[in-house]
Design a protein around this motif. Sequence first.
Motif, PDB file in Angstrom:
ATOM      1  N   MET A 160      94.812  36.866  82.701  1.00 15.58           N
ATOM      2  CA  MET A 160      95.070  37.257  81.318  1.00 15.58           C
ATOM      3  C   MET A 160      93.988  36.784  80.360  1.00 15.58           C
ATOM      4  SD  MET A 160      99.135  36.341  81.093  1.00 15.58           S
ATOM      5  CE  MET A 160      98.993  36.184  79.336  1.00 15.58           C
ATOM      6  N   LEU A 161      92.914  36.201  80.850  1.00 17.37           N
ATOM      7  CA  LEU A 161      91.931  35.569  79.975  1.00 17.37           C
ATOM      8  C   LEU A 161      91.252  36.521  79.003  1.00 17.37           C
ATOM      9  CD1 LEU A 161      90.404  32.984  82.424  1.00 17.37           C
ATOM     10  CD2 LEU A 161      91.658  32.514  80.320  1.00 17.37           C
ATOM     11  N   GLY A 204      95.218  35.643  72.715  1.00 17.66           N
ATOM     12  CA  GLY A 204      96.202  34.575  72.865  1.00 17.66           C
ATOM     13  C   GLY A 204      96.106  33.800  74.156  1.00 17.66           C
ATOM     14  N   ALA A 205      95.327  34.269  75.106  1.00 22.88           N
ATOM     15  CA  ALA A 205      95.251  33.579  76.395  1.00 22.88           C
ATOM     16  C   ALA A 205      94.629  32.194  76.258  1.00 22.88           C
ATOM     17  CB  ALA A 205      94.459  34.414  77.393  1.00 22.88           C
ATOM     18  N   VAL A 206      93.629  32.070  75.411  1.00 23.52           N
ATOM     19  CA  VAL A 206      92.996  30.759  75.217  1.00 23.52           C
ATOM     20  C   VAL A 206      93.996  29.793  74.584  1.00 23.52           C
ATOM     21  CG1 VAL A 206      91.146  29.524  74.024  1.00 23.52           C
ATOM     22  CG2 VAL A 206      90.664  31.706  75.120  1.00 23.52           C
ATOM     23  N   GLY A 207      94.793  30.271  73.652  1.00 22.71           N
ATOM     24  CA  GLY A 207      95.823  29.433  73.040  1.00 22.71           C
ATOM     25  C   GLY A 207      96.868  28.971  74.046  1.00 22.71           C
ATOM     26  N   ILE A 208      97.262  29.861  74.945  1.00 19.95           N
ATOM     27  CA  ILE A 208      98.202  29.479  76.002  1.00 19.95           C
ATOM     28  C   ILE A 208      97.554  28.441  76.908  1.00 19.95           C
ATOM     29  CG2 ILE A 208      99.496  30.305  78.012  1.00 19.95           C
ATOM     30  CD1 ILE A 208      99.761  33.000  76.516  1.00 19.95           C
ATOM     31  N   GLY A 209      96.254  28.612  77.150  1.00 23.59           N
ATOM     32  CA  GLY A 209      95.522  27.627  77.946  1.00 23.59           C
ATOM     33  C   GLY A 209      95.528  26.255  77.285  1.00 23.59           C
ATOM     34  N   GLY A 227      81.396  29.298  77.617  1.00 24.05           N
ATOM     35  CA  GLY A 227      81.657  30.646  78.115  1.00 24.05           C
ATOM     36  C   GLY A 227      81.413  31.691  77.041  1.00 24.05           C
ATOM     37  N   ARG A 228      81.823  31.391  75.814  1.00 25.20           N
ATOM     38  CA  ARG A 228      81.569  32.325  74.709  1.00 25.20           C
ATOM     39  C   ARG A 228      80.074  32.458  74.432  1.00 25.20           C
ATOM     40  NH1 ARG A 228      86.671  30.641  70.906  1.00 25.20           N
ATOM     41  NH2 ARG A 228      88.180  31.951  72.003  1.00 25.20           N
ATOM     42  N   CYS A 242      86.608  29.676  82.615  1.00 23.39           N
ATOM     43  CA  CYS A 242      88.005  29.330  82.341  1.00 23.39           C
ATOM     44  C   CYS A 242      88.872  29.495  83.585  1.00 23.39           C
ATOM     45  CB  CYS A 242      88.551  30.177  81.198  1.00 23.39           C
ATOM     46  SG  CYS A 242      87.853  29.766  79.590  1.00 23.39           S
ATOM     47  N   ALA A 243      88.637  30.546  84.346  1.00 21.41           N
ATOM     48  CA  ALA A 243      89.417  30.759  85.567  1.00 21.41           C
ATOM     49  C   ALA A 243      89.148  29.643  86.578  1.00 21.41           C
ATOM     50  CB  ALA A 243      89.094  32.117  86.177  1.00 21.41           C
TER      51      ALA A 243
END
Length: 121
Positions: free
Chosen positions: A51-52, A56-61, A96-97, A5-6
């Motif tokens: 912040m990953l 909520g970081a994935v939602g912001i992404g 990634g998961r 993700c990064a």
Amino acid sequence: MRTLCASTLIGEFFVVGFAGLVAMQTSDLSTGTVWTVSGVAMALCVLLCGMLSRPGAVGIGWALQIGLIAAGFVVPTMFFMGAVFAALWWASVHYGRKIDEAKARFAAAAGDTAAGATPAP
């Protein structure tokens, strides 16, 4: 998941910067407006990298991906680039998961082996 993700977010950082340069030349928006919007999006890309691991970081992404696609109304190429990065974001989160789960299984198996137990198949 964090690494994938990064990596996607850092790529987006550069794409947003280049889109800002294009928007500055081709749109009727003022330079200040273009760089305010682009700067906020670029800062969000970098901050989100750190912040990953937080909820909520994935939602912001995902919200960032929608904004990237919406940038196509100013720079039409961003419809395509936004879709590409949304697909990359999905792949980064999804695979990634799976990688994180596999690492946890291997770590648990290694811990069982170190404790003298036989690893589960």
